[in-house]
Design an enzyme around this catalytic site. Structure first.
Site, PDB file in Angstrom:
ATOM      1  CB  SER A 199       8.476  39.095  76.356  1.00  0.00           C
ATOM      2  OG  SER A 199       8.079  38.215  76.411  1.00  0.00           O
ATOM      3  CG  ASP A 236      11.631  36.229  77.396  1.00  0.00           C
ATOM      4  OD1 ASP A 236      13.031  36.764  77.897  1.00  0.00           O
ATOM      5  OD2 ASP A 236      10.861  36.722  77.596  1.00  0.00           O
ATOM      6  CG  HIS A 254      12.075  40.369  75.117  1.00  0.00           C
ATOM      7  ND1 HIS A 254      13.221  41.555  75.722  1.00  0.00           N
ATOM      8  CD2 HIS A 254      12.431  39.965  76.472  1.00  0.00           C
ATOM      9  CE1 HIS A 254      13.666  40.573  76.258  1.00  0.00           C
ATOM     10  NE2 HIS A 254      12.739  39.702  77.389  1.00  0.00           N
ATOM     11  CG  MET A 308      15.809  40.176  85.072  1.00  0.00           C
ATOM     12  SD  MET A 308      14.666  40.211  83.208  1.00  0.00           S
ATOM     13  CE  MET A 308      13.278  38.731  84.385  1.00  0.00           C
ATOM     14  CG  ASP A 312      12.102  40.749  80.572  1.00  0.00           C
ATOM     15  OD1 ASP A 312      10.811  41.051  81.087  1.00  0.00           O
ATOM     16  OD2 ASP A 312      13.051  40.345  80.633  1.00  0.00           O
ATOM     17  CG  HIS A 327      16.083  38.274  78.619  1.00  0.00           C
ATOM     18  ND1 HIS A 327      15.528  38.684  79.563  1.00  0.00           N
ATOM     19  CD2 HIS A 327      17.483  37.944  79.644  1.00  0.00           C
ATOM     20  CE1 HIS A 327      15.793  38.073  80.711  1.00  0.00           C
ATOM     21  NE2 HIS A 327      16.692  37.739  80.570  1.00  0.00           N
ATOM     22  CG  MET A 378      16.230  34.237  81.011  1.00  0.00           C
ATOM     23  SD  MET A 378      15.188  34.809  81.497  1.00  0.00           S
ATOM     24  CE  MET A 378      14.502  34.327  79.561  1.00  0.00           C
ATOM     25  CG  MET A 418      13.495  30.910  79.582  1.00  0.00           C
ATOM     26  SD  MET A 418      12.025  30.812  80.416  1.00  0.00           S
ATOM     27  CE  MET A 418      11.127  32.375  80.295  1.00  0.00           C
TER      28      MET A 418
HETATM   29  C1  DX5 Z   1      11.226  36.511  82.440  1.00  0.00           C
HETATM   30  C2  DX5 Z   1      10.868  37.179  80.971  1.00  0.00           C
HETATM   31  C3  DX5 Z   1      10.404  38.495  80.573  1.00  0.00           C
HETATM   32  C4  DX5 Z   1       8.361  37.681  80.809  1.00  0.00           C
HETATM   33  C5  DX5 Z   1       8.302  38.788  80.996  1.00  0.00           C
HETATM   34  O1  DX5 Z   1      11.363  35.275  82.877  1.00  0.00           O
HETATM   35  O2  DX5 Z   1      12.442  37.614  81.328  1.00  0.00           O
HETATM   36  O3  DX5 Z   1      10.533  38.357  79.376  1.00  0.00           O
HETATM   37  O4  DX5 Z   1       8.302  37.474  79.413  1.00  0.00           O
HETATM   38  O5  DX5 Z   1       6.370  38.705  80.819  1.00  0.00           O
HETATM   39  P1  DX5 Z   1       5.668  40.218  82.079  1.00  0.00           P
HETATM   40  O6  DX5 Z   1       5.481  41.227  81.206  1.00  0.00           O
HETATM   41  O7  DX5 Z   1       4.851  39.332  81.478  1.00  0.00           O
HETATM   42  O8  DX5 Z   1       6.163  39.766  83.158  1.00  0.00           O
HETATM   43 ZN    ZN Z   2      12.554  38.995  78.680  1.00  0.00          ZN
END
Ligand code: DX5
Ligand code: ZN
Length: 216
Positions: A8, A35, A33, A137, A175, A66, A68, A37
């Site tokens: 990620s 993320d 990956h 998740m 994840d 991903h 969010m 948000m």
């Molecule tokens: C959290 C993200 C994850 C995050 C995982 O909302 O979707 O992808 O980056 O981080 P770690 O591996 O540190 O839990």
């Molecule tokens: Zn993620």
């Protein structure tokens, strides 16, 4: 079954994004990956299209995106244009999931749906035939560096049984709180893809950490 590591980029050093992306590009990780948000679906804001494009330029690896964000259907096309190979939306983030999945398919990207820790896997059962991937998740979405929620492994097993029973080829991704110490258990439970942020980027030797997860 596939064994894929998807580091990620949320845990990368954004001051050295090019360096960190190239490191992942050299590594044994097949996916990257991303993320995204929006500060509404989750209480945090990460990054969007320009950053994704920069990552895309530094590596041709499979971009596992991903989302969010609320109403992801509004942005599917732009994420595909920014280089997403897979677009995963949260079932909790839209009341137009079918439209959303159709838009992703039309964009040419692979289709994924994610569920938060409190959402049961039964919620996505009727969608499985349309999905390339389900993302479970194992922390509350929003931040890297949280601890793995133990009940998540049982959700993976339940989903594995559902997928096998239906004869689907949907991949299972997990994840949140994933590291070399629980990678084995997660692959054994039926995961195909492990996402890891802090475990990779905080390691002294990230490339070796990826190998350790892959061969756990
Ligand atoms: C959290 C993200 C994850 C995050 C995982 O909302 O979707 O992808 O980056 O981080 P770690 O591996 O540190 O839990
Ligand atoms: Zn993620």
């Amino acid at each position: 079954m596939a064994r894929i590591i998807s580091p990620s980029m949320l845990s990368a050093d954004f001051g050295h994004l090019d360096r960190d992306t190239r490191m992942i590009d050299r590594s044994a990780a097949e996916w990257i990956h991303i993320d995204v948000m929006d500060g509404v679906f989750v209480p945090n804001i990460s990054f969007g299209f320009p950053v994704m494009k920069a990552i895309r330029q530094a590596s041709p690896k499979f971009m596992d995106t991903h989302l969010m964000i609320v109403e992801p259907e509004r942005y599917v096309k732009r994420f595909a244009e920014a280089g997403a190979d897979l677009i995963t939306v949260h079932i909790e983030a839209t009341n137009q999931i079918e439209t959303c999945l159709q838009l992703i398919r039309e964009s040419g990207a692979k289709v994924g749906v994610s569920i938060k820790p409190a959402t049961p896997v039964s919620r996505i059962e009727t969608l499985l035939s349309q999905l390339d991937l389900v993302l479970i998740m194992s922390v509350e979405p929003g931040f890297g560096g949280q601890s793995f929620i133990e009940g998540s492994t049982e959700k993976v097993r339940e989903l594995r049984r559902m997928i096998d029973r239906g004869g689907y080829d949907t991949l299972i991704e997990i994840d949140g709180g994933v590291s070399a110490s629980n990678a084995r258990e997660l692959f054994d439970a039926g995961c195909d893809v492990l996402v890891a942020g802090s475990a990779v980027f905080r390691a002294a030797d990230p490339e070796n950490e990826i190998l350790k997860m892959l061969h756990a």
